[in-house]
Write an enzyme that holds these catalytic residues in place. Sequence first.
Site, short mmCIF file in Angstrom:
data_model
loop_
_atom_site.label_atom_id
_atom_site.label_comp_id
_atom_site.label_asym_id
_atom_site.label_seq_id
_atom_site.Cartn_x
_atom_site.Cartn_y
_atom_site.Cartn_z
N TYR A 1 26.82 91.83 66.02
CA TYR A 1 25.83 91.30 65.07
C TYR A 1 24.51 91.20 65.67
O TYR A 1 23.49 91.73 65.36
CB TYR A 1 26.31 89.57 64.68
CG TYR A 1 25.02 89.00 64.08
CD1 TYR A 1 24.58 89.31 62.61
CD2 TYR A 1 24.50 88.10 65.02
CE1 TYR A 1 23.40 88.60 62.40
CE2 TYR A 1 23.27 87.33 64.36
CZ TYR A 1 22.93 87.49 63.06
OH TYR A 1 21.83 86.89 62.51
N SER B 1 17.35 87.39 64.90
CA SER B 1 17.85 86.45 65.40
C SER B 1 17.86 86.21 66.79
O SER B 1 17.64 87.05 67.66
CB SER B 1 19.42 86.86 65.21
OG SER B 1 20.30 85.77 66.10
N LYS C 1 20.75 93.51 65.00
CA LYS C 1 19.53 92.94 64.84
C LYS C 1 18.55 93.54 65.93
O LYS C 1 17.52 93.86 65.53
CB LYS C 1 19.68 91.32 64.85
CG LYS C 1 20.27 90.68 63.64
CD LYS C 1 19.61 90.60 62.65
CE LYS C 1 20.14 90.10 61.48
NZ LYS C 1 19.14 89.98 60.31
N1 LIG Z 1 21.31 81.03 59.09
C1 LIG Z 1 20.87 81.15 60.33
O1 LIG Z 1 21.07 80.17 61.14
C2 LIG Z 1 20.24 82.49 60.91
C3 LIG Z 1 19.85 82.28 62.22
C4 LIG Z 1 19.06 83.56 62.61
C5 LIG Z 1 18.94 84.61 61.89
N2 LIG Z 1 19.45 84.61 60.64
C6 LIG Z 1 19.25 85.87 59.63
O2 LIG Z 1 18.45 85.46 58.61
C7 LIG Z 1 18.89 86.18 57.42
C8 LIG Z 1 19.22 85.15 56.29
O3 LIG Z 1 20.26 84.48 56.66
P1 LIG Z 1 21.01 83.20 55.76
O4 LIG Z 1 21.56 82.33 56.63
O5 LIG Z 1 20.09 83.18 54.85
O6 LIG Z 1 22.37 84.36 55.13
P2 LIG Z 1 22.79 84.47 53.68
O7 LIG Z 1 24.06 85.08 53.76
O8 LIG Z 1 22.73 83.05 53.04
O9 LIG Z 1 21.74 85.31 52.78
C9 LIG Z 1 21.77 86.69 53.25
C10 LIG Z 1 21.77 87.35 51.75
O10 LIG Z 1 21.54 88.71 51.87
C11 LIG Z 1 22.25 89.17 50.82
N3 LIG Z 1 22.82 90.63 51.20
C12 LIG Z 1 23.50 90.81 52.36
N4 LIG Z 1 23.57 92.26 52.45
C13 LIG Z 1 22.82 92.89 51.54
C14 LIG Z 1 22.70 94.24 51.10
N5 LIG Z 1 23.11 95.21 51.96
N6 LIG Z 1 21.87 94.46 50.08
C15 LIG Z 1 21.36 93.34 49.33
N7 LIG Z 1 21.63 92.06 49.72
C16 LIG Z 1 22.29 91.78 50.72
C17 LIG Z 1 23.49 88.30 50.50
O11 LIG Z 1 24.05 88.47 49.35
C18 LIG Z 1 22.94 87.10 50.75
O12 LIG Z 1 22.25 86.30 49.69
C19 LIG Z 1 19.86 87.01 57.80
O13 LIG Z 1 19.59 88.16 58.24
C20 LIG Z 1 20.37 86.51 59.28
O14 LIG Z 1 20.98 87.30 59.99
C21 LIG Z 1 20.15 83.53 60.04
#
Ligand SMILES: NC(=O)c1ccc[n+]([C@@H]2O[C@H](COP(=O)([O-])OP(=O)(O)OC[C@H]3O[C@@H](n4cnc5c(N)ncnc54)[C@H](O)[C@@H]3O)[C@@H](O)[C@H]2O)c1
Length: 154
Positions: free
Chosen positions: A145, A121, A149
Amino acid sequence: MSSLDGTVLVTGGAGYIGSHTVRALREAGRDVVVYDSLELGRREAVIDAPLVIGNIADSDLVTATCNEHGVTQLVHFAAYKAVGESMKSPAKYWRNNVAGSVELYEACLAAGVHDVVFSSSCSVNGTPAAVPVSEDAPIHPESVYAESKAMVER
Ligand SMILES: NC(=O)c1ccc[n+]([C@@H]2O[C@H](COP(=O)([O-])OP(=O)(O)OC[C@H]3O[C@@H](n4cnc5c(N)ncnc54)[C@H](O)[C@@H]3O)[C@@H](O)[C@H]2O)c1
């Protein structure tokens, strides 16, 4: 063996970014297996790839998934991502994002996975001195958070 041989394990592949990544990988001709607890993801978001429902901290299931599907590469999205919640429930974030990733990586390495893409992130850089944030910007997390990361990046 080419780096494109074998199956890509996508954790969090039923979530927002993960499900789009799975589609892109499939369009590029890659074999994919999705691994997601479905705690925050949706089964319907997984199209054209097998779905294994489980937690990344479940080493036995990760190992079995890697062996059954011939996994050679990992794209790791599974995590909690709410900054505010992470400040109220730090242990929840530390356990899932950090300890969970350690279990996942150990099981994947032992199963022969040789490439990892980790979804970190930009929050690891804190409030940026300049935008766009460059890859060599200092690591300065300002939330649990972001700390979780940054720890997994290290
Ligand atoms: N959305 C954003 O703007 C953004 C920006 C920077 C980084 N990220 C990172 O990208 C990744 C995905 O983000 P997203 O927006 O798609 O989130 P999201 O919540 O839509 O997807 C995360 C998925 O991980 C699964 N999950 C969580 N913990 C788990 C575990 N212990 N075991 C198995 N599955 C698990 C959840 O069920 C979910 O389907 C994350 O790591 C987030 O930190 C997201």
